[in-house]
Every structure is written in structure tokens, then in C-alpha cells.
Design an enzyme around this catalytic site. Sequence first.
Site, mmCIF file in Angstrom:
data_model
loop_
_atom_site.group_PDB
_atom_site.id
_atom_site.type_symbol
_atom_site.label_atom_id
_atom_site.label_comp_id
_atom_site.label_asym_id
_atom_site.label_seq_id
_atom_site.Cartn_x
_atom_site.Cartn_y
_atom_site.Cartn_z
ATOM 1 N N GLU A 299 0.882 -1.194 0.076
ATOM 2 C CA GLU A 299 -0.094 0.038 -0.183
ATOM 3 C C GLU A 299 1.032 1.372 0.123
ATOM 4 O OE1 GLU A 299 -4.064 -1.571 2.042
ATOM 5 O OE2 GLU A 299 -2.411 -0.857 3.552
HETATM 6 C C1 TNX Z 1 -4.393 -4.149 4.708
HETATM 7 S S1 TNX Z 1 -2.708 -6.333 4.314
HETATM 8 C C2 TNX Z 1 -3.380 -3.976 5.053
HETATM 9 C C3 TNX Z 1 -3.127 -3.627 6.462
HETATM 10 C C4 TNX Z 1 -4.596 -3.231 7.197
HETATM 11 C C5 TNX Z 1 -5.482 -4.383 6.859
HETATM 12 C C6 TNX Z 1 -6.624 -4.229 7.416
HETATM 13 C C7 TNX Z 1 -1.553 -5.350 4.159
HETATM 14 C C8 TNX Z 1 -0.676 -5.761 3.402
HETATM 15 N N1 TNX Z 1 -2.350 -3.982 4.406
HETATM 16 O O1 TNX Z 1 -2.239 -2.359 6.676
HETATM 17 O O2 TNX Z 1 -4.235 -3.474 8.632
HETATM 18 O O3 TNX Z 1 -5.628 -4.474 5.537
HETATM 19 O O4 TNX Z 1 -7.783 -5.667 7.367
#
Ligand code: TNX
Length: 480
Positions: A299
Site C-alpha cells: 500500500e
Molecule cells: C490491509 S494487508 C493492510 C493492513 C491493514 C489491513 C486491515 C496489508 C498488506 N495491508 O495495513 O491493517 O488491510 O484489514
Amino acid sequence: MLDPLRCLLPQPAVVEPLPAHLPVTAASRVVPGAGLGDDEHTVSHLLADLQRATGLRLGRGRADGPAKGDIVLRIDPTLPYGEEGYELLIDETGAFLTAAAGHGLWNGSRTLLQLFTHDHADTRLPAVRIVDTPRFEWRGAMLDVARHFFGVDYVMRFVELIARYKINRLHLHLTDDQGWRLAVDGWPALTAIGATGGIGNDIGGYFSRTDYAEIVAHAARHFVTIVPEVDMPGHTHAALASVPGLNLDGICPPPYSGQDVGFSSLQLGAPATRQLIHDVIGQLADDTPGHYLHIGGDEASVTSDGDYREFISVLHDEVRARGKRMIGWEEIATTRPGADTLVQHWLRPHVAVATSTARYVMSPAAHTYFDMRHSAECPVGRQWAGSIELDTAYEWNPAALLVGVDDDRIAGVEAALWTERVHSFADVEYLCFPRLLCLAEVGWTPQALRQWPSFRPRLALHAHRLADINVHLYRSPLLT
Ligand code: TNX
């Protein structure tokens, strides 16, 4: 007599019931047989666990004189069962556990313990021959200690719980926008500022290097490898808020205690960034016996594609220069990392398969994101990836999700507990148990032997045993 097919979790690869049973009595002993050496602590563990399971305080026997009714442990490096496999033979003369390595003995001793009824009035073992090896080498659980902090004692309890079911990786998500949870030599501000809060009114906290060493050692005694994650270049607001030199303008933004994701990024052009990467990876490499360091990589929505590629390649080089291997979330696949890298699939199959060389850890959100609620009635848990009831956590095949990626390119599976909305350790247990037992069997047992109808009564039995040791678990209507 208890049917061994109905009490083992994860289900072993081969179980051949034999006639008769072995009475285990106060006169039975645990005998550390040939080749045991360094694996003494498996024996002490087993003695303590046997006392809990049977109420009996067994003694230690001598290798040269096992007697009828003894439990004999042996290492035989020539056995073809790999590091983690084992063979367990129980007949009316004794229980004989053999493995090629210490980890196999540990796994076999977990199986042996499950065969007791756990009713102290009945301490017989069923006669059986079990030959067992795991489907995947990586069977993990991830705990996010960044959004809400959970200290050493909680992490140790978590290790003990997962190790009962042969889960062998604990991935600690140590840093995120809301908190930096590991002291790094030479960077006191990261914890002095970055660890003082969390989401909402979390009071924060962090692991000193000594704390981290304690966790690593406790995990090692349970044959669990710690996989530390320092998430970069995104999810880094806590670091940016702590160290001026990580910011292009030299000014720290205020700390963040909300729940948004995807708004922060380290910049290779800021004066302190490369030094931080070097120091943090170096310290983690020094303090982590496992092969893998997790660099996050997810992300990074405010990092340009070019910067992202360069950033991951800098991390890749630092990790390798320290003799370790890199694991990162699936976004790193787009940077074509080396074949020794692990890509952790979580959301988008087409992103995860951008590399044709790396291997995978499978954490599909719809089956393994245990911050999701169990069902619509669940008081805690989110729902962006759906509800994950126990059957949903169980009924999936890691080799059927990414086109062209089957067992040989899959290192294993991992469940993730993100803690944006998880405030207490009771909530951690409620969201993870008994769901983690589903994951444990997905990772261990051959796909052909996995069916929900035969799993369900075994899961119910173990949910019961976990409740007996005060695990605050989810009582699913599927188990009643
Ligand atoms: C996605 S999974 C994220 C996390 C969040 C989560 C909440 C991922 C690699 N990044 O930063 O905590 O979703 O469900």
C-alpha cells in the site's frame, strides 16, 4: 477407546490404527534415546505437558534401558521425513517417537500429547502408527503490534498457543503509521516519540533489543521462527513523525492515531533514509536467527512507481548483504525480486503473479485475515474482506488461487491479525481461536485428506481443550 483419527489436529499424513492400547502409568518414563543431545528441552517440555495431560509426573528413563510402558524419543538422521517429519509408533509395549531432527521430535511430541483423552482418570494411549510430514514448510501467524501494542508476555503466550498446532512462524508487524515498536540502536527518537501511542488512546510501548531477544528465544524453544516486519516505504508515518531527517523538508509531522492507510512514504532523497534502512536491517539481521526479514512493501500509494522500485531494490540489497532473504507483501512482485524472495499474497492475484520466479506465502484476505469478523453477529472484527466463519477459514486450497502457482512454488500459508480495532489480548484470542487451528491444518495436511465434515468434530474437541486453559475463544454455532 478414543479414535486417533478423531482427536488429531492437524491431521497427520498417515494414521494406521492398531489393535490394543498402551497404559501410561506413574511408572512410565520418558526416555531420551539415541541422538538426542541438543533436544533435551523437548524432553523437559514433554514431561511438563504430560503432567498437564495425564496428571502423572513421569520420570526420565535412561537410553540404555527402556522398559515396558516407556515413551522413547530418538533422532535418526537417516529417516526420510525431512526436518519436520516424524514417525510415532504406539503398541502395548511403549510409545516410540522417531525423527530426523529436533523439529520433527517436537512435532511428534505435540501429536502424542493430543492422543491422551486429557481426562486424568483415563491415561491410556491408543495403539497406532503415524507417519507424518507437513505439506508446507511455512505455517505462520502474523500479529500486528504496531496499531495496538501487545507486550512480551502476550507475545509469549501467543507463541505457546500456536506451537501446540505445529504453526512454526510468528510474523511480527513491528512498525506502521501509528507506532514504531522496536528499539533501534542509534535511533532513540523512533521509540521515544514513535512508540508513545497507537490507534485511539492506545498507550503504546515497544520491544527493547533484550525483549526481542527474549521473544526469539522463547519462540525457538517452541520451534517457532520469528519473522520481523519493518514496513517500508509506506506505512511509515510513525518514523516520519519521530526523525526530522526522514522528511524532505526536515520537519516532523505530528503523530497519527487514526485508522487510514496508504498516506505515508519514506523518501530515498531525505538525508537520513538510507542510514535508517541500513541500521534497521543490520540490527534485525543480527538479532533474528530465521532466514527471512519482512520489509512490508504494501500500500505505498503515495510513492511513485519509480521510487518504489528503487526503494525495494535498496531493501533487497541490504537484506542480502546481511546474509538474509527478503519477504514482502504481494506489491513487491511488480519489482521482479530475486528467486530467493518470498511474496506474501493477500489481495490481488494479478499483482502477486507479476513475478515468475519468487515463491509465495499465501494469506488471501478472504480466508486468512482474522481481523475480519466471524459472522454478522460478531461483536468485534471488520468486514471488508467478508465474514470468515470456521468453514471459510478451512475450506480453501492454497494451490488453487494463483494461476500457474502450485505446491512447489508455495512456501506456505499465514493468517494475519491486524489490530486497528483490536484493543485487548482477549480480542486477539477471540479473533484467532479456534480459527488458527483451521489455518494450521490447511498448512500441514495433504489437500486430499482435508474435508470439513471430518475436521469439524476435531476442531470442536480442540476448542474445548483451549477453553479449558482459559483461551477466550469464539464459540461458533458450527461447533455446537
Ligand atoms: C490491509 S494487508 C493492510 C493492513 C491493514 C489491513 C486491515 C496489508 C498488506 N495491508 O495495513 O491493517 O488491510 O484489514
